[in-house]
Design an enzyme around this catalytic site. Sequence first.
Site, short mmCIF file in Angstrom:
data_model
loop_
_atom_site.label_atom_id
_atom_site.label_comp_id
_atom_site.label_asym_id
_atom_site.label_seq_id
_atom_site.Cartn_x
_atom_site.Cartn_y
_atom_site.Cartn_z
N CYS A 76 -41.62 -31.39 -45.99
CA CYS A 76 -42.69 -30.38 -45.88
C CYS A 76 -42.50 -29.29 -46.94
O CYS A 76 -42.59 -29.59 -48.11
CB CYS A 76 -42.76 -29.83 -44.44
SG CYS A 76 -44.31 -28.95 -44.11
N HIS A 177 -43.73 -34.64 -41.46
CA HIS A 177 -42.46 -34.42 -40.76
C HIS A 177 -41.97 -35.73 -40.16
O HIS A 177 -42.42 -36.13 -39.08
CB HIS A 177 -42.66 -33.38 -39.64
CG HIS A 177 -42.82 -31.99 -40.14
ND1 HIS A 177 -41.75 -31.18 -40.44
CD2 HIS A 177 -43.92 -31.26 -40.42
CE1 HIS A 177 -42.18 -30.01 -40.88
NE2 HIS A 177 -43.50 -30.04 -40.88
N GLU A 179 -39.27 -36.33 -38.72
CA GLU A 179 -38.56 -36.07 -37.45
C GLU A 179 -39.51 -35.88 -36.28
O GLU A 179 -39.08 -35.85 -35.13
CB GLU A 179 -37.62 -34.86 -37.62
CG GLU A 179 -38.29 -33.50 -37.63
CD GLU A 179 -38.98 -33.12 -38.94
OE1 GLU A 179 -39.46 -31.98 -39.02
OE2 GLU A 179 -39.02 -33.94 -39.88
#
Length: 197
Positions: A76, A177, A179
């Site tokens: 990001c 993202h 994650e």
Amino acid sequence: MIGIVNYGAGNIFSLTSALSRLGLSYGMINTEHDFEQYSHIIIPGVGHAGAAMEKLNQTGLVDSIRQLKKPVLGICVGMQLLTEHSQEGDAQLMNIIPLETKLFDKDLGIKIPHMGWNNIEIKNNLLFEGVENQTQFYFVHSYFIEYNAIFEIATATYGLQYAAAIQKDNFYGVQFHPEKSGAAGEQLLLNFSNLKQ
């Protein structure tokens, strides 16, 4: 072992949770000597690129990052920091990858920030091994990195086509993202951990 650059602008908790789920060892990088302990480096980031660059400059780690020969992944805002300049705060960034980070144009009839799931067009790259083309990843951002055929390894479309992932040598960046992107995101983090130096 993965080193996370700890400069106070990161999405650290969700990232470390994902790495733990994958059984990947990690630690925090606070000084330039810490880089030696890790084989792979992640630069996380949320928020304002200009402010993030200021914090990164204060750590004194920028020169060490630029000189890294190990695999590096910017996430990001961490990806945006790899570029030359951001319109956000008119900030000079690390200039590792000679690209511009720009603000989405409201005139395209889109909501800003771009928030939510978006499918991506993937080029053949080890970072995306085992991830199907047009897989969806989770995005939250108001600024994007301009499309560039030399450096982009995946694109997304939101009002216009832009770089969802970039690579130059050992430096990789993803605008989404991983994650927070479920199984596909975890596959990408696993792929990153397996990249050879």
